[in-house]
Design a protein around this motif. Structure first.
Motif, PDB file in Angstrom:
ATOM      1  N   PRO A  82       0.828  -1.217   0.000  1.00  0.00           N
ATOM      2  CA  PRO A  82       0.000   0.000   0.000  1.00  0.00           C
ATOM      3  C   PRO A  82       0.858   1.261   0.000  1.00  0.00           C
ATOM      4  CG  PRO A  82      -0.735  -1.556   1.689  1.00  0.00           C
ATOM      5  CD  PRO A  82       0.586  -2.056   1.189  1.00  0.00           C
ATOM      6  N   GLY A  83       0.295   2.342  -0.541  1.00  0.00           N
ATOM      7  CA  GLY A  83       0.974   3.631  -0.503  1.00  0.00           C
ATOM      8  C   GLY A  83       1.203   4.095   0.924  1.00  0.00           C
ATOM      9  N   LEU A  84       2.197   4.953   1.107  1.00  0.00           N
ATOM     10  CA  LEU A  84       2.588   5.440   2.436  1.00  0.00           C
ATOM     11  C   LEU A  84       1.773   6.671   2.836  1.00  0.00           C
ATOM     12  CD1 LEU A  84       6.443   5.140   1.897  1.00  0.00           C
ATOM     13  CD2 LEU A  84       5.013   3.578   3.228  1.00  0.00           C
ATOM     14  N   TRP A  85       1.618   6.839   4.141  1.00  0.00           N
ATOM     15  CA  TRP A  85       0.914   7.999   4.714  1.00  0.00           C
ATOM     16  C   TRP A  85       1.893   8.800   5.569  1.00  0.00           C
ATOM     17  CZ3 TRP A  85      -4.816   8.368   5.895  1.00  0.00           C
ATOM     18  CH2 TRP A  85      -5.575   7.609   4.995  1.00  0.00           C
ATOM     19  N   ASP A  86       1.913  10.112   5.362  1.00  0.00           N
ATOM     20  CA  ASP A  86       2.658  11.020   6.242  1.00  0.00           C
ATOM     21  C   ASP A  86       1.622  11.749   7.081  1.00  0.00           C
ATOM     22  OD1 ASP A  86       4.122  13.015   7.512  1.00  0.00           O
ATOM     23  OD2 ASP A  86       5.458  13.320   5.793  1.00  0.00           O
ATOM     24  N   MET A  87       1.609  11.437   8.371  1.00  0.00           N
ATOM     25  CA  MET A  87       0.547  11.927   9.252  1.00  0.00           C
ATOM     26  C   MET A  87       0.872  13.249   9.951  1.00  0.00           C
ATOM     27  SD  MET A  87      -2.213  10.077   9.181  1.00  0.00           S
ATOM     28  CE  MET A  87      -3.031  10.184  10.774  1.00  0.00           C
ATOM     29  N   HIS A  88       1.907  13.943   9.483  1.00  0.00           N
ATOM     30  CA  HIS A  88       2.176  15.276  10.054  1.00  0.00           C
ATOM     31  C   HIS A  88       2.983  16.090   9.052  1.00  0.00           C
ATOM     32  CE1 HIS A  88       2.662  17.774  13.902  1.00  0.00           C
ATOM     33  NE2 HIS A  88       3.190  18.499  12.918  1.00  0.00           N
ATOM     34  N   PRO A 106       3.408  17.152  -5.898  1.00  0.00           N
ATOM     35  CA  PRO A 106       3.901  16.033  -6.701  1.00  0.00           C
ATOM     36  C   PRO A 106       5.101  15.316  -6.075  1.00  0.00           C
ATOM     37  CG  PRO A 106       3.564  17.985  -8.059  1.00  0.00           C
ATOM     38  CD  PRO A 106       3.467  18.426  -6.640  1.00  0.00           C
ATOM     39  N   ILE A 107       5.848  16.026  -5.232  1.00  0.00           N
ATOM     40  CA  ILE A 107       7.000  15.392  -4.577  1.00  0.00           C
ATOM     41  C   ILE A 107       6.544  14.213  -3.733  1.00  0.00           C
ATOM     42  CG2 ILE A 107       8.909  15.722  -2.946  1.00  0.00           C
ATOM     43  CD1 ILE A 107       8.928  18.672  -3.703  1.00  0.00           C
ATOM     44  N   TYR A 108       5.439  14.402  -3.023  1.00  0.00           N
ATOM     45  CA  TYR A 108       4.935  13.317  -2.185  1.00  0.00           C
ATOM     46  C   TYR A 108       4.638  12.079  -3.022  1.00  0.00           C
ATOM     47  CZ  TYR A 108       4.605  16.389   1.876  1.00  0.00           C
ATOM     48  OH  TYR A 108       4.906  17.224   2.927  1.00  0.00           O
ATOM     49  N   ILE A 113       4.375   8.639  -1.190  1.00  0.00           N
ATOM     50  CA  ILE A 113       3.445   9.053  -0.133  1.00  0.00           C
ATOM     51  C   ILE A 113       2.143   9.439  -0.815  1.00  0.00           C
ATOM     52  CG2 ILE A 113       2.944  10.763   1.643  1.00  0.00           C
ATOM     53  CD1 ILE A 113       6.517   9.731   0.861  1.00  0.00           C
ATOM     54  N   THR A 114       1.122   8.629  -0.622  1.00  0.00           N
ATOM     55  CA  THR A 114      -0.135   8.823  -1.343  1.00  0.00           C
ATOM     56  C   THR A 114      -1.210   9.502  -0.499  1.00  0.00           C
ATOM     57  OG1 THR A 114      -0.702   6.529  -0.776  1.00  0.00           O
ATOM     58  CG2 THR A 114       0.272   6.921  -2.953  1.00  0.00           C
ATOM     59  N   SER A 115      -0.937   9.700   0.809  1.00  0.00           N
ATOM     60  CA  SER A 115      -1.863  10.441   1.678  1.00  0.00           C
ATOM     61  C   SER A 115      -1.058  11.235   2.692  1.00  0.00           C
ATOM     62  CB  SER A 115      -2.817   9.497   2.426  1.00  0.00           C
ATOM     63  OG  SER A 115      -3.681   8.819   1.544  1.00  0.00           O
ATOM     64  N   PRO A 142      -0.964  13.901  -3.174  1.00  0.00           N
ATOM     65  CA  PRO A 142      -1.495  12.893  -2.261  1.00  0.00           C
ATOM     66  C   PRO A 142      -2.884  13.273  -1.788  1.00  0.00           C
ATOM     67  CG  PRO A 142      -0.054  14.363  -1.065  1.00  0.00           C
ATOM     68  CD  PRO A 142       0.024  14.782  -2.519  1.00  0.00           C
ATOM     69  N   THR A 143      -3.669  12.298  -1.370  1.00  0.00           N
ATOM     70  CA  THR A 143      -4.932  12.598  -0.700  1.00  0.00           C
ATOM     71  C   THR A 143      -4.616  13.436   0.534  1.00  0.00           C
ATOM     72  OG1 THR A 143      -5.967  10.561  -1.463  1.00  0.00           O
ATOM     73  CG2 THR A 143      -6.911  11.596   0.495  1.00  0.00           C
ATOM     74  N   ILE A 144      -5.339  14.532   0.724  1.00  0.00           N
ATOM     75  CA  ILE A 144      -5.061  15.460   1.818  1.00  0.00           C
ATOM     76  C   ILE A 144      -6.154  15.363   2.876  1.00  0.00           C
ATOM     77  CG2 ILE A 144      -4.787  17.881   2.482  1.00  0.00           C
ATOM     78  CD1 ILE A 144      -3.746  18.415  -0.376  1.00  0.00           C
ATOM     79  N   TYR A 145      -5.732  15.190   4.112  1.00  0.00           N
ATOM     80  CA  TYR A 145      -6.619  15.306   5.274  1.00  0.00           C
ATOM     81  C   TYR A 145      -6.113  16.517   6.050  1.00  0.00           C
ATOM     82  CZ  TYR A 145      -7.776  10.550   3.926  1.00  0.00           C
ATOM     83  OH  TYR A 145      -8.167   9.441   3.203  1.00  0.00           O
TER      84      TYR A 145
END
Length: 476
Positions: A82-88, A106-108, A113-115, A142-145
Motif C-alpha cells: 500500500p501507498g505510504l501515509w505522512d501523518m504530520h 507532486p513530490i509526495y 506518499i499517497t496520503s 497525495p490525498t489530503i486530510y
C-alpha cells in the motif's frame, strides 16, 4: 436430448472460464504482495485496478485469466505494498508562498506518499481547495486530510490560527471548522489557557471530531488523554509524561522559575523508565495515539554536527520555503554548549522511548513535520528517513511500515479503504525493487506508484521531480 444440450450450453455460458473478462484500467502481474498487518509476503500475485479502486487481488494465474486490462505492468521480482501515509505535514509561510507550497504536492507522489495529514499552517483555504482538487483528479498530489486553521489562545506566535479564550469562542471556532469540513481539529499550547484547551478537546469529542495537539505544560498528558485527546504530536510530550516530576516541573515553569527550555531539560533529567512504562500503559488504555516526528527531532538535535548544504532535497524547495528554514538554524546557532548537549541527550532518550510506546500498545502514526520552517526535513524524502529512525530505535521493519500504512487510516476512520491491498480498497500502491519487511531502506527503491488508480513508472516519477526542481531553480 434437447433438454440435455440446453443444460450443457447453459453451464458453458455460466462457467467462469467462459464468462466475459472483467475490465480493468491496470493489471500488475507476477508481484510479491506485502501483507503489512501479518508481516508476510504472497508470491506471484496480480492486482487489478479500475476507476481508482482495487477490483481484484490474488494468484496471478487466476486474476489474469479473469481480467482484461488496458495496461499491464510486469512486476516479476518486485514487491507491491500500500501507498505510504505522512501523518504530520505543514503548508505555510504566507500567501506569497502559496505556489511554492502547491509545488510540493507532486513530490509526495514521487516518493510514494499517497496520503498526508496537514496539521495546520497559515494557508488553510488553499489547502482545502487542493484537497478538493486532488480528490476530483484535477490536481496531482497525495490525498489530503486537514485540520484547517488550528485553535490557539490570544496573540499566538503562529499565524493563521483561530484565537479562542472562552468556551463560546471555542464553540464558534468548531462551528467554523465543521463548516469547512475539516478532517480533525488541531489545538496548540502557545498562548491557550489550560482550561480552554480542556474545553476544546471535550467539545470536539462531543461533536465526533478527532483532536491532535501540543498539550499545555500545566496539564499532564494523562489528563489530556482523559479529556479525550486523540493524538499527541511529537515524542517529547511523552518524555514529559514519563517524568514523575511532570506536575511540579510544569508548576515551576508556570511560576516563571524555569524557562521552556529549562523545563524540557528537567523532564529529560527526571525521566524514569519504570514510572514511564506504567504511565504509557495507562495512556494506551485511554486510546491516545502519538506522532513521534523523530527525524525532525534528530535534525534539530544535530544541527551543530551536520552540514545540510548539499542535501538532495534542497533542490526541490523554492527560495521562499528555504528562507523559512533560517529561523530554526539561526536559533540553533545561538545555543550554548550546554544547550547543544541537552538537545543531544533529549534525542538519545527519544530513541529509547519509542519502543516503550510500542510495547505499551500506543498506536504510532508515522509523520515528519515536513514543510515550511522545519529545516532540512523534506517533503517525501522525510517519511523514508522517519521510518529509518523507527527501525534504528528498535521497531521492526513491519512495525515501521504499519505506522505509515495502517495506523493513519485507522486514526482517521478510513481502514475500510486503506491499509492493505484488497478488493474494494483504494488503488494507492507502491512497487518496490526490494522487500521492506527485510530492510526498511527498501521503501526508497520505488519502481512505480499507483496514486488514485493512476500509474507512474520510474521514468514518470523522475520527470515529476525534475519538473519540481526546474520550478524551484527558476524561482531563484
Amino acid at each position: 436430448m434437447r433438454f440435455v444440450v440446453a443444460t450443457v450450453a447453459a453451464a458453458v455460458v455460466a462457467s467462469p472460464a467462459f464468462a466475459a473478462a472483467q475490465p480493468a484500467d491496470l493489471l500488475i502481474r507476477h508481484a510479491t504482495v506485502i501483507d503489512v498487518a501479518k508481516g508476510r509476503t504472497l508470491t506471484d500475485q496480480a492486482v487489478a485496478v479500475r476507476n481508482g479502486d482495487i477490483v481484484a487481488v490474488g494468484a496471478d494465474s487466476s486474476v489474469a485469466r479473469r481480467v482484461s486490462a488496458k495496461q499491464t505492468v510486469d512486476a516479476t521480482g518486485k514487491f507491491v505494498m500500500p501507498g505510504l501515509w505522512d501523518m504530520h505535514v505543514h503548508f505555510g509561510g504566507g500567501t506569497e508562498l502559496i505556489q511554492e507550497n502547491k509545488d510540493l504536492l507532486p513530490i509526495y507522489v514521487a516518493y510514494g506518499i499517497t496520503s498526508v495529514r496537514d496539521c495546520a499552517g497559515d494557508l488553510s483555504d488553499s489547502v482545502i481547495q487542493w484537497r478538493s482538487e486532488v480528490a476530483a483528479g484535477s490536481l496531482l498530489g497525495p490525498t489530503i486530510y486537514t485540520s484547517g486553521p488550528k485553535l490557539e489562545g490570544y496573540k499566538p506566535l503562529w499565524k493563521g490560527t483561530i484565537e479562542v479564550g472562552t468556551p463560546a469562542e471555542v464553540d464558534a471556532a468548531l462551528d467554523r471548522l465543521q463548516s469547512m469540513k475539516v478532517d480533525f481539529v488541531k489545538i496548540t499550547d502557545n498562548t491557550l489557557k489550560p482550561e480552554i484547551f480542556e474545553y476544546a478537546v471535550k467539545a470536539a469529542k462531543k461533536r465526533g471530531l478527532k483532536t491532535s495537539a501540543h498539550t499545555p505544560f500545566a496539564l499532564t498528558i494523562e489528563q489530556a488523554a482523559k479529556d479525550g485527546l486523540s493524538s499527541v504530536e511529537h515524542l517529547d510530550y511523552l518524555i514529559k509524561a514519563g517524568s514523575p516530576a511532570e506536575t511540579s516541573i510544569a508548576a515551576d515553569y508556570l511560576a516563571k522559575k524555569l524557562t521552556y527550555g529549562e523545563a524540557s531539560d528537567k523532564f529529560v533529567e527526571t525521566f524514569d523508565a519504570s514510572y514511564a512504562k506504567a504511565e504509557y500503559d495507562r495512556l494506551a488504555k485511554l486510546g491516545l495515539n502519538v506522532t513521534p516526528t523523530l527525524n525532525m527531532s534528530r535534525i534539530l538535535a544535530y544541527l551543530d554536527r551536520e552540514d545540510h548544504r548539499n542535501d538532495t532535497g534542497l533542490a526541490l524547495m523554492g527560495p521562499g520555503l528555504r528562507k523559512t528554514y533560517e529561523w530554526r538554524v539561526e536559533r540553533a546557532a545561538k545555543s550554548t554548549p550546554e544547550q547543544v548537549a541537552a538537545r543531544h541527550k533529549e534525542y538519545e532518550l527519544s530513541v529509547k522511548v519509542l519502543p516503550m510506546l510500542r510495547d505499551a500498545g500506543i498506536p504510532i502514526l508515522a509523520g515528519t513535520d515536513a514543510g515550511f520552517l522545519n529545516s532540512f526535513n523534506y517533503p517525501g524524502i522525510g517519511l523514508h528517513d522517519e521510518l529509518q529512525r523507527y527501525v534504528e530505535a528498535g521497531l521492526t521493519p513491519r512495525e515501521a511500515l504499519a505506522s505509515a500504512t495502517i495506523t493513519g487510516p485507522s486514526f482517521l476512520g478510513h481502514s475500510d479503504r486503506y491499509g492493505s491491498l484488497a478488493k474494494g480498497k483504494a488503488a494507492d500502491i507502491l512497487i518496490l525493487d526490494a522487500n521492506p519487511l527485510q530492510d526498511i531502506a527498501a521503501t526508497r527503491t520505488i519502481r512505480g506508484v499507483v496514486a488514485k488508480g493512476q500509474w507512474f513508472d520510474r521514468a514518470a516519477l523522475d520527470r515529476l521531480l525534475e519538473s519540481v526542481k526546474a520550478k524551484a531553480a527558476t524561482a531563484r
